[in-house]
Write a protein that holds these residues in place. Structure first.
Motif, PDB file in Angstrom:
ATOM      1  N   GLN A   1     -32.351 -18.809 -24.757  1.00 11.44           N
ATOM      2  CA  GLN A   1     -31.446 -19.227 -23.696  1.00 11.44           C
ATOM      3  C   GLN A   1     -32.202 -19.776 -22.503  1.00 11.44           C
ATOM      4  O   GLN A   1     -33.329 -19.401 -22.232  1.00 11.44           O
ATOM      5  CB  GLN A   1     -30.476 -18.112 -23.301  1.00 11.44           C
ATOM      6  CG  GLN A   1     -31.073 -16.824 -22.837  1.00 11.44           C
ATOM      7  CD  GLN A   1     -29.994 -15.735 -22.625  1.00 11.44           C
ATOM      8  OE1 GLN A   1     -28.961 -15.730 -23.281  1.00 11.44           O
ATOM      9  NE2 GLN A   1     -30.231 -14.832 -21.706  1.00 11.44           N
TER      10      GLN A   1
ATOM     11  N   LYS B   1     -35.234 -10.623 -14.328  1.00 14.99           N
ATOM     12  CA  LYS B   1     -35.025 -11.793 -13.458  1.00 14.99           C
ATOM     13  C   LYS B   1     -34.461 -11.345 -12.119  1.00 14.99           C
ATOM     14  O   LYS B   1     -34.785 -11.931 -11.077  1.00 14.99           O
ATOM     15  CB  LYS B   1     -34.200 -12.879 -14.135  1.00 14.99           C
ATOM     16  CG  LYS B   1     -32.768 -12.567 -14.472  1.00 14.99           C
ATOM     17  CD  LYS B   1     -32.098 -13.817 -15.083  1.00 14.99           C
ATOM     18  CE  LYS B   1     -30.728 -13.517 -15.630  1.00 14.99           C
ATOM     19  NZ  LYS B   1     -30.029 -14.700 -16.124  1.00 14.99           N
TER      20      LYS B   1
ATOM     21  N   ARG C   1     -24.800 -11.305  -8.525  1.00 17.03           N
ATOM     22  CA  ARG C   1     -25.140  -9.917  -8.848  1.00 17.03           C
ATOM     23  C   ARG C   1     -24.879  -8.986  -7.666  1.00 17.03           C
ATOM     24  O   ARG C   1     -24.802  -9.420  -6.512  1.00 17.03           O
ATOM     25  CB  ARG C   1     -26.618  -9.787  -9.223  1.00 17.03           C
ATOM     26  CG  ARG C   1     -27.206 -10.950  -9.970  1.00 17.03           C
ATOM     27  CD  ARG C   1     -26.584 -11.152 -11.326  1.00 17.03           C
ATOM     28  NE  ARG C   1     -27.325 -12.216 -12.038  1.00 17.03           N
ATOM     29  CZ  ARG C   1     -26.952 -12.722 -13.193  1.00 17.03           C
ATOM     30  NH1 ARG C   1     -25.826 -12.327 -13.768  1.00 17.03           N
ATOM     31  NH2 ARG C   1     -27.675 -13.653 -13.771  1.00 17.03           N
TER      32      ARG C   1
ATOM     33  N   GLN D   1     -32.318  -9.978 -18.208  1.00 19.64           N
ATOM     34  CA  GLN D   1     -31.433  -9.759 -17.061  1.00 19.64           C
ATOM     35  C   GLN D   1     -32.082  -9.011 -15.889  1.00 19.64           C
ATOM     36  O   GLN D   1     -32.138  -9.514 -14.780  1.00 19.64           O
ATOM     37  CB  GLN D   1     -30.168  -9.026 -17.508  1.00 19.64           C
ATOM     38  CG  GLN D   1     -29.151  -8.805 -16.395  1.00 19.64           C
ATOM     39  CD  GLN D   1     -28.656 -10.107 -15.793  1.00 19.64           C
ATOM     40  OE1 GLN D   1     -28.484 -11.091 -16.507  1.00 19.64           O
ATOM     41  NE2 GLN D   1     -28.477 -10.135 -14.490  1.00 19.64           N
TER      42      GLN D   1
ATOM     43  N   HIS E   1     -18.782  -8.252 -18.484  1.00 22.81           N
ATOM     44  CA  HIS E   1     -19.918  -9.138 -18.726  1.00 22.81           C
ATOM     45  C   HIS E   1     -21.173  -8.276 -18.864  1.00 22.81           C
ATOM     46  O   HIS E   1     -21.671  -8.060 -19.954  1.00 22.81           O
ATOM     47  CB  HIS E   1     -20.019 -10.105 -17.545  1.00 22.81           C
ATOM     48  CG  HIS E   1     -21.151 -11.064 -17.617  1.00 22.81           C
ATOM     49  ND1 HIS E   1     -21.567 -11.659 -18.767  1.00 22.81           N
ATOM     50  CD2 HIS E   1     -21.961 -11.542 -16.643  1.00 22.81           C
ATOM     51  CE1 HIS E   1     -22.587 -12.457 -18.513  1.00 22.81           C
ATOM     52  NE2 HIS E   1     -22.848 -12.404 -17.235  1.00 22.81           N
ATOM     53  N   HIS E   2     -21.683  -7.786 -17.772  1.00 18.77           N
ATOM     54  CA  HIS E   2     -22.679  -6.725 -17.773  1.00 18.77           C
ATOM     55  C   HIS E   2     -22.522  -5.991 -16.449  1.00 18.77           C
ATOM     56  O   HIS E   2     -21.856  -6.498 -15.537  1.00 18.77           O
ATOM     57  CB  HIS E   2     -24.087  -7.246 -18.023  1.00 18.77           C
ATOM     58  CG  HIS E   2     -24.546  -8.341 -17.124  1.00 18.77           C
ATOM     59  ND1 HIS E   2     -24.462  -8.261 -15.748  1.00 18.77           N
ATOM     60  CD2 HIS E   2     -25.088  -9.540 -17.390  1.00 18.77           C
ATOM     61  CE1 HIS E   2     -24.947  -9.371 -15.233  1.00 18.77           C
ATOM     62  NE2 HIS E   2     -25.312 -10.175 -16.206  1.00 18.77           N
TER      63      HIS E   2
ATOM     64  N   GLY F   1     -22.803 -16.243 -16.516  1.00 21.66           N
ATOM     65  CA  GLY F   1     -23.631 -15.821 -15.394  1.00 21.66           C
ATOM     66  C   GLY F   1     -22.777 -15.139 -14.372  1.00 21.66           C
ATOM     67  O   GLY F   1     -21.558 -14.993 -14.547  1.00 21.66           O
TER      68      GLY F   1
ATOM     69  N   PHE G   1     -27.638 -17.230 -14.305  1.00 17.47           N
ATOM     70  CA  PHE G   1     -26.893 -17.712 -15.464  1.00 17.47           C
ATOM     71  C   PHE G   1     -27.811 -17.717 -16.680  1.00 17.47           C
ATOM     72  O   PHE G   1     -29.030 -17.750 -16.538  1.00 17.47           O
ATOM     73  CB  PHE G   1     -26.426 -19.152 -15.211  1.00 17.47           C
ATOM     74  CG  PHE G   1     -25.315 -19.578 -16.131  1.00 17.47           C
ATOM     75  CD1 PHE G   1     -24.004 -19.302 -15.806  1.00 17.47           C
ATOM     76  CD2 PHE G   1     -25.586 -20.238 -17.324  1.00 17.47           C
ATOM     77  CE1 PHE G   1     -22.967 -19.667 -16.655  1.00 17.47           C
ATOM     78  CE2 PHE G   1     -24.558 -20.607 -18.181  1.00 17.47           C
ATOM     79  CZ  PHE G   1     -23.242 -20.326 -17.843  1.00 17.47           C
TER      80      PHE G   1
HETATM   81  N1  ASP Z   1     -27.944 -11.873 -18.912  1.00 18.82           N
HETATM   82  C1  ASP Z   1     -26.749 -12.609 -19.191  1.00 18.82           C
HETATM   83  C2  ASP Z   1     -26.687 -12.964 -20.655  1.00 18.82           C
HETATM   84  O1  ASP Z   1     -27.702 -13.010 -21.334  1.00 18.82           O
HETATM   85  C3  ASP Z   1     -26.650 -13.886 -18.416  1.00 18.82           C
HETATM   86  C4  ASP Z   1     -26.611 -13.723 -16.959  1.00 18.82           C
HETATM   87  O2  ASP Z   1     -25.740 -13.005 -16.432  1.00 18.82           O
HETATM   88  O3  ASP Z   1     -27.448 -14.364 -16.320  1.00 18.82           O
HETATM   89  O4  ASP Z   1     -25.623 -13.270 -21.167  1.00 18.82           O
END
Ligand code: ASP
Length: 579
Positions: A236, A203, A481, A200, A440-441, A478, A523
């Motif tokens: 992934q 990237k 951000r 995460q 989500h995060h 996803g 994503f």
């Molecule tokens: N990092 C997130 C996950 O692994 C995916 C993302 O938000 O791109 O689920």
């Protein structure tokens, strides 16, 4: 081809008749027939029949008698046409056979723990001897279709201008909602790397670094209980894009999914994939990953039942129901009630319209004519109700919907339902701390215009987060951000992080966001889940070459294993006594 073989076993046809060829592969079966020995020789392309005639090739015949299943052989001989009555129309090579002149055993096999064509072999055994299991058509297909699909995805990403960048596995903890796997460091005893739960932050840093479009088939590690769709480590399709909005990201994912499904010979889903908001998904299906191959929507009866004489309805904040297409028996209803209770229901009210249209229900006598008319359904239907808070009703009916879908086989097995779920809340209540945590995060941006409410009203802010669902499986998630350090800090504050803690854990990210971060989003799609669905397997272990089993171990190597104290001492680790 090579010195070992001229052709592959499954490729011989009548056009090869008359050719003298060398073949190599595994002995699939051996049959003795009045002096003649028949061996089916197999490789990854299929099988071909070898015939050894003791009169023409006495040495080869002697060797042939030694052959057992799964010996590795090399045979040289002439391709001949089979007699008409011996043609096997079920075998692509069934018009021909090879008259063997010389035969060599390249490698022997001990007696097998299971036969390759045996049905229902215990999975633990299959995994213990995975190299044998891999020779089965099922595993050959799974791994090869997996390769083809990944190749199609890579091609798509390349065509769309994505740059494949490798990011570290050993890093700081990444907050993806699971536990980290820790890696001790000999050079710094007492300190640990975490295995990346996802790339995460790297990237995102690639976007700050001007790469514009990043992707990777990334391995991720999460210490969670193993399930049909979960392993400790998984792959992934991970991507990130600068200067994009949500729909740009969804577009790329759809292109990759369509390319991969087509590469596997399936009809690709039509684009754009349907979209559903989180609120709508929860309201209509009781799930943020509903299986849309069948309708069975949750119906609302809250208004209708406000003045009901049935107190359970009248006193509940929310009353909703599912109309299942079957007149359930008492025993079936008792079972459904058990399931509803597992999901948090106190009981299960129901109305059964049996096949003759008769109504069967202990609550019917409490309901008004107006209520009964509203609940009138086709013969052969059962209405199951949940009456409680909205949250409980949603959870119970969502659970029942999934259960009924499976039990009543409501989904057409040949249908494919891909869809997006959008507009998730940014935060949810954290039961442990009593505060807020990310849905989500913590790097997900709020929906434009909602940023100001992040700190004042966190429970009502929507995030620019999206999930991709295929037939009820969450394929991935996803988001757009946060690209401003101040906004990122506000999110951390809502999560209860002090400035110090923010600097300590995420100082590098805050610094990067403060040095010209472009708007960006991305994503990650779980590849193993995608591939399992693509080849029609019920769990991801079937598309992973060497998976772990649910106890968290690897039956093949026996890992994880204890380590000697001396090795642990080097790492500064002393084990607690077992409890
Ligand atoms: N990092 C997130 C996950 O692994 C995916 C993302 O938000 O791109 O689920």
């Amino acid at each position: 081809m090579s010195g070992w073989r001229d052709v592959l076993c499954g490729t011989l046809t009548a056009d090869d008749v008359g050719r003298r060829l060398t073949l190599a592969g595994w002995a699939d079966t051996r049959r003795d027939h009045g002096g003649l020995v028949f061996v089916d020789l197999r490789d990854h392309t299929g099988k071909v029949q070898l015939v050894v005639n003791p009169e023409h090739a006495p040495d080869a015949a002697a060797t042939a008698h030694e052959i057992r299943n799964e010996f590795v052989l090399q045979a040289e001989g002439e391709v001949v046409r089979r007699a008409p009555e011996a043609v096997n129309p079920n075998l692509p090579t069934g018009e021909v056979e090879v008259q063997v002149e010389t035969l060599r055993i390249l490698s022997r096999s001990t007696p097998l723990p299971f036969q390759l064509d045996e049905e229902g072999v215990d999975e633990q055994l299959r995994l213990r001897y995975r190299w044998l299991d891999m020779r089965t058509p099922r595993m050959q297909r799974n791994l090869r279709v997996g390769h083809t699909a990944v190749a199609a995805i890579r091609r798509t990403m390349d065509e769309l201008g994505f740059v494949d960048v490798w990011t570290p596995s050993m890093t700081r903890g990444t907050p993806e909602g699971a536990r980290d796997f820790l890696v001790p460091v000999r050079l710094q005893p007492g300190r640990f790397f975490a295995l990346a739960q996802s790339p995460q932050l790297f990237k995102q840093l690639c976007m700050v670094g001007g790469l514009d479009r990043y992707y990777q088939i990334a391995t991720c590690w999460r210490d969670e209980d193993l399930r049909a769709d979960r392993q400790f480590e998984f792959r992934q399709l991970d991507l990130e894009m600068a200067f994009v909005d949500r729909d740009d990201v969804l577009d790329v994912l759809e292109a990759a999914v369509v390319a991969a499904t087509a590469s596997a010979g399936r009809t690709p889903p039509p684009r754009p994939f349907p979209r559903l908001s989180f609120a709508e998904a929860m309201r209509r299906y009781g799930s943020d990953k509903p299986d849309l191959r069948f309708a069975l929507e949750i119906e609302d009866a809250t208004e209708l039942t406000r003045d009901s004489s049935f107190g359970v309805f009248a006193n509940a904040p929310v009353v909703r129901y599912l109309a299942a297409p079957r007149a359930f028996s008492r025993a079936e209803l008792a079972r459904l009630e058990e399931i509803a209770k597992e999901w948090g229901a106190k009981g299960l009210a129901y109305l059964v319209h049996d096949s003759s249209g008769e109504l069967r229900s202990p609550i019917a006598k409490f309901l008004s004519d107006e209520e009964l008319a509203a609940f009138r359904s086709e013969p052969g239907t059962t209405l199951v109700f949940a009456a409680d808070t909205e949250e409980t009703v949603t959870r119970v009916l969502g659970g029942l919907r999934t259960h009924l879908g499976r039990e009543l086989e409501l989904a057409d097995p040949d249908a494919d339902a891909f869809h997006w779920v959008l507009d998730f809340p940014l935060f949810e209540h954290d039961e442990d701390s009593g505060g807020w945590t990310f849905m989500h995060h913590p790097f997900t941006a709020a929906v434009p215009g909602e940023e100001d409410r992040i700190e004042s009203d966190p429970g009502h802010v929507l995030g620019q987060h999206y999930d991709l669902i295929w037939n009820g499986w969450e394929l991935g998630s996803g988001s757009i951000r946060i690209h401003q350090a101040e906004v990122q800090q506000a999110i951390f504050r809502v999560m209860g992080m002090s400035d110090e803690e923010q600097r300590d854990k995420f100082g590098f990210l805050l610094d990067a966001l403060a040095m010209g971060a472009p708007p960006h989003g991305g994503f990650a799609m779980g590849l193993d889940r995608f591939l399992a669905l693509l080849v029609g397997e019920p769990d991801i272990r079937q598309v992973i070459a060497f998976p772990k089993v649910s106890s968290g171990s690897d039956p093949l190597t026996g890992a994880p294993t204890p380590y000697p104290d001396a090795a642990l001492k080097d790492l500064g680790i002393r084990l607690l006594p077992e409890t």
